[in-house]
Design a protein around this motif. Structure first.
Motif, PDB file in Angstrom:
ATOM      1  N   GLY A   1       1.222  -6.318   1.032  1.00 40.56           N
ATOM      2  CA  GLY A   1       0.180  -6.959   1.818  1.00 40.56           C
ATOM      3  C   GLY A   1      -0.601  -6.031   2.726  1.00 40.56           C
ATOM      4  N   ALA A   2      -0.248  -4.747   2.757  1.00 40.03           N
ATOM      5  CA  ALA A   2      -0.995  -3.799   3.584  1.00 40.03           C
ATOM      6  C   ALA A   2      -2.377  -3.560   2.979  1.00 40.03           C
ATOM      7  CB  ALA A   2      -0.236  -2.486   3.698  1.00 40.03           C
ATOM      8  N   THR A   3      -3.399  -3.619   3.811  1.00 36.78           N
ATOM      9  CA  THR A   3      -4.778  -3.453   3.331  1.00 36.78           C
ATOM     10  C   THR A   3      -5.453  -2.217   3.912  1.00 36.78           C
ATOM     11  OG1 THR A   3      -5.590  -4.894   5.108  1.00 36.78           O
ATOM     12  CG2 THR A   3      -5.067  -5.932   2.989  1.00 36.78           C
ATOM     13  N   ASN A   4      -4.816  -1.603   4.901  1.00 36.54           N
ATOM     14  CA  ASN A   4      -5.399  -0.419   5.537  1.00 36.54           C
ATOM     15  C   ASN A   4      -4.279   0.608   5.684  1.00 36.54           C
ATOM     16  OD1 ASN A   4      -7.585   0.978   6.628  1.00 36.54           O
ATOM     17  ND2 ASN A   4      -7.098   0.356   8.714  1.00 36.54           N
ATOM     18  N   ILE A   5      -4.075   1.395   4.635  1.00 32.38           N
ATOM     19  CA  ILE A   5      -2.900   2.271   4.537  1.00 32.38           C
ATOM     20  C   ILE A   5      -3.259   3.690   4.947  1.00 32.38           C
ATOM     21  CG2 ILE A   5      -1.168   3.213   2.956  1.00 32.38           C
ATOM     22  CD1 ILE A   5      -1.571   0.654   1.266  1.00 32.38           C
ATOM     23  N   GLY A   6      -2.477   4.236   5.857  1.00 35.26           N
ATOM     24  CA  GLY A   6      -2.697   5.596   6.329  1.00 35.26           C
ATOM     25  C   GLY A   6      -1.661   6.564   5.788  1.00 35.26           C
ATOM     26  N   LEU A   7      -1.990   7.841   5.863  1.00 37.33           N
ATOM     27  CA  LEU A   7      -1.097   8.908   5.386  1.00 37.33           C
ATOM     28  C   LEU A   7      -0.740   9.820   6.549  1.00 37.33           C
ATOM     29  CD1 LEU A   7       0.216  10.492   2.953  1.00 37.33           C
ATOM     30  CD2 LEU A   7      -1.869  11.870   2.952  1.00 37.33           C
ATOM     31  N   LEU A   8       0.555  10.036   6.750  1.00 36.34           N
ATOM     32  CA  LEU A   8       1.043  11.013   7.713  1.00 36.34           C
ATOM     33  C   LEU A   8       1.527  12.219   6.921  1.00 36.34           C
ATOM     34  CD1 LEU A   8       1.744  11.633  10.698  1.00 36.34           C
ATOM     35  CD2 LEU A   8       4.038  10.744  10.219  1.00 36.34           C
ATOM     36  N   THR A   9       0.860  13.335   7.080  1.00 36.21           N
ATOM     37  CA  THR A   9       1.201  14.519   6.295  1.00 36.21           C
ATOM     38  C   THR A   9       1.240  15.743   7.195  1.00 36.21           C
ATOM     39  OG1 THR A   9       0.642  15.791   4.298  1.00 36.21           O
ATOM     40  CG2 THR A   9      -1.202  15.031   5.650  1.00 36.21           C
ATOM     41  N   GLY A  10       1.536  16.894   6.616  1.00 36.30           N
ATOM     42  CA  GLY A  10       1.644  18.117   7.393  1.00 36.30           C
ATOM     43  C   GLY A  10       0.403  18.979   7.252  1.00 36.30           C
ATOM     44  N   GLU A  11       0.455  20.135   7.891  1.00 37.24           N
ATOM     45  CA  GLU A  11      -0.649  21.079   7.794  1.00 37.24           C
ATOM     46  C   GLU A  11      -0.716  21.647   6.383  1.00 37.24           C
ATOM     47  OE1 GLU A  11      -2.867  21.602  10.052  1.00 37.24           O
ATOM     48  OE2 GLU A  11      -1.882  20.326  11.544  1.00 37.24           O
ATOM     49  N   PRO A  12      -1.927  21.921   5.885  1.00 31.29           N
ATOM     50  CA  PRO A  12      -2.055  22.458   4.520  1.00 31.29           C
ATOM     51  C   PRO A  12      -1.297  23.771   4.363  1.00 31.29           C
ATOM     52  CG  PRO A  12      -4.192  21.775   5.395  1.00 31.29           C
ATOM     53  CD  PRO A  12      -3.228  21.741   6.549  1.00 31.29           C
ATOM     54  N   GLY A  13      -0.938  24.067   3.128  1.00 32.38           N
ATOM     55  CA  GLY A  13      -0.256  25.326   2.828  1.00 32.38           C
ATOM     56  C   GLY A  13       0.833  25.149   1.797  1.00 32.38           C
ATOM     57  N   LEU A  14       1.574  24.052   1.894  1.00 30.47           N
ATOM     58  CA  LEU A  14       2.617  23.795   0.912  1.00 30.47           C
ATOM     59  C   LEU A  14       2.046  22.987  -0.243  1.00 30.47           C
ATOM     60  CD1 LEU A  14       5.667  22.877   3.179  1.00 30.47           C
ATOM     61  CD2 LEU A  14       5.264  25.009   1.960  1.00 30.47           C
TER      62      LEU A  14
END
Length: 361
Positions: A190-203
């Motif tokens: 039922g989630a309609t506004n999904i966010g992403l928690l990620t790290g700094e680029p590089g891996l």
């Protein structure tokens, strides 16, 4: 009274049994012994068995390395670790690399191989390394190592980087499919506004996760909402607030596993809203995620060596092109942090199988 030195004779080391010894015992030629021991040739059943019995009686064990050298092989695989990114992430990255290397050493030993470590910053060492293949899990298309390996005709094994068949083989770790399954589950909840928690680029794995998320959002007409957190979690509270300010009702944590996320948030006196649904990536703490009832998606990059070696050895012995990609398993396991719960999604043959059901409080 003068003590006499011990006159007990020291036993001489037993001479190594050779193919010639086996041939003499069985009354055949050394060529026949080689055929019998390697399961080749047109020897009669009686002759073959007589040779095998002679080898057993004499305690003969073949010198695998000498035989490999005669075939132009070394029974060694190279390993290229990722370059250090920064001091904060170095410890975490080193732990991840050691798990990969340990798994590679175990798989190599099971196939009578040794492992030669090649520094990422010194790809030219591959020119003088005596290896049958090289495993570079985090290689990129622009890495000089790939060109050097191609020039030396050394097969390369990579993670999530497709290679031409004549260049080596690649591993499909499951990050892409696992991330998609996690996002689909949040939507099914039922989630309609999904966010992403990620790290700094590089891996590479973080870049894969963010790329999948961006494409997933584009396919559904949702504006992507990405917040980044540093390895020391100093920016975690701010990242969570940023996501909440954007009104997210579903969160995919690709940078931190569930237990670490809740522990760090508790230390910062931050509590996630009860109606925020969460799926976390899992690399290490699957059992703890289950105990905490965190919905999580598990990937297993450490299984790559055990699954790639049979295909690699067969390709080397038969001078054939290895089958690629080697597909690693992943699982999506439900918990109380999502309203919809997968009974269990497991992919170990490239085909996702799942059923999603409502999780009624």
């Amino acid at each position: 009274m003068t003590q006499q030195p011990d006159q007990t004779p020291i036993p001489l080391p037993r001479a190594r049994v050779t193919v010639k010894d086996v041939a003499a015992r069985a009354g055949v030629s050394t060529a026949a012994v080689s055929q019998a021991l390697n399961g080749r040739g047109a020897l009669s059943a009686d002759t073959r068995q007589r040779i095998l019995d002679a080898a057993t009686e004499l305690g003969y064990s073949p010198d695998r390395y000498a035989a490999a050298l005669r075939r132009g092989r070394t029974l060694s695989i190279g390993y290229v670790a990722s370059p250090p990114l920064d001091p904060v992430r170095e410890a975490t990255q080193a732990q991840y690399a050691m798990r990969q290397l340990s798994a590679l050493v175990d798989a190599a030993a099971a196939h009578h191989f040794t492992v030669t470590v090649i520094p990422y910053a010194r790809p030219e060492l591959l020119r003088s390394a005596r290896v049958d293949a090289v495993y570079a899990p985090d290689a990129r298309e622009s890495d000089p190592l790939l060109a050097i390996a191609a020039a030396q005709s050394i097969p390369v094994i990579t993670n999530d980087l497709p290679l031409p068949p004549d260049a080596g083989m690649w591993i499909r770790t499951g990050y892409e499919d696992a991330a998609t399954a996690a996002l689909d589950l949040l939507a099914a909840s039922g989630a309609t506004n999904i966010g992403l928690l990620t790290g700094e680029p590089g891996l590479p794995r973080l870049e894969i996760g963010e790329s999948v998320y961006q494409q997933w959002c584009a396919s559904r007409g949702q504006a992507p909402i990405v917040a980044r957190v540093d390895a020391a979690s100093l920016e975690l509270a701010g990242s969570i607030r940023e996501l909440l300010l954007h009104g997210v009702d579903g969160l995919f944590s690709f940078a931190q596993e569930g237990p670490r996320l809740f522990l760090d948030l508790a230390a910062l006196d931050v509590v996630l809203p009860r109606d925020l649904q969460l799926v976390a990536l899992c690399l290490h703490d699957c059992a703890l995620n289950r105990r905490l009832s965190v919905t999580h998606v598990c990937v297993h990059p450490e299984l790559a060596p055990a699954l790639l070696f049979p295909e690699l050895v067969n390709a080397l012995e038969t001078a054939s092109t290895p089958n690629s990609p080697v597909v690693l398993p992943w699982e999506l396991e439900g918990g109380s942090t999502t309203r919809a719960t997968p009974s269990r999604i497991r992919r170990d043959d490239g085909v996702p199988r799942a059923s999603v059901q409502a999780n009624v409080p």
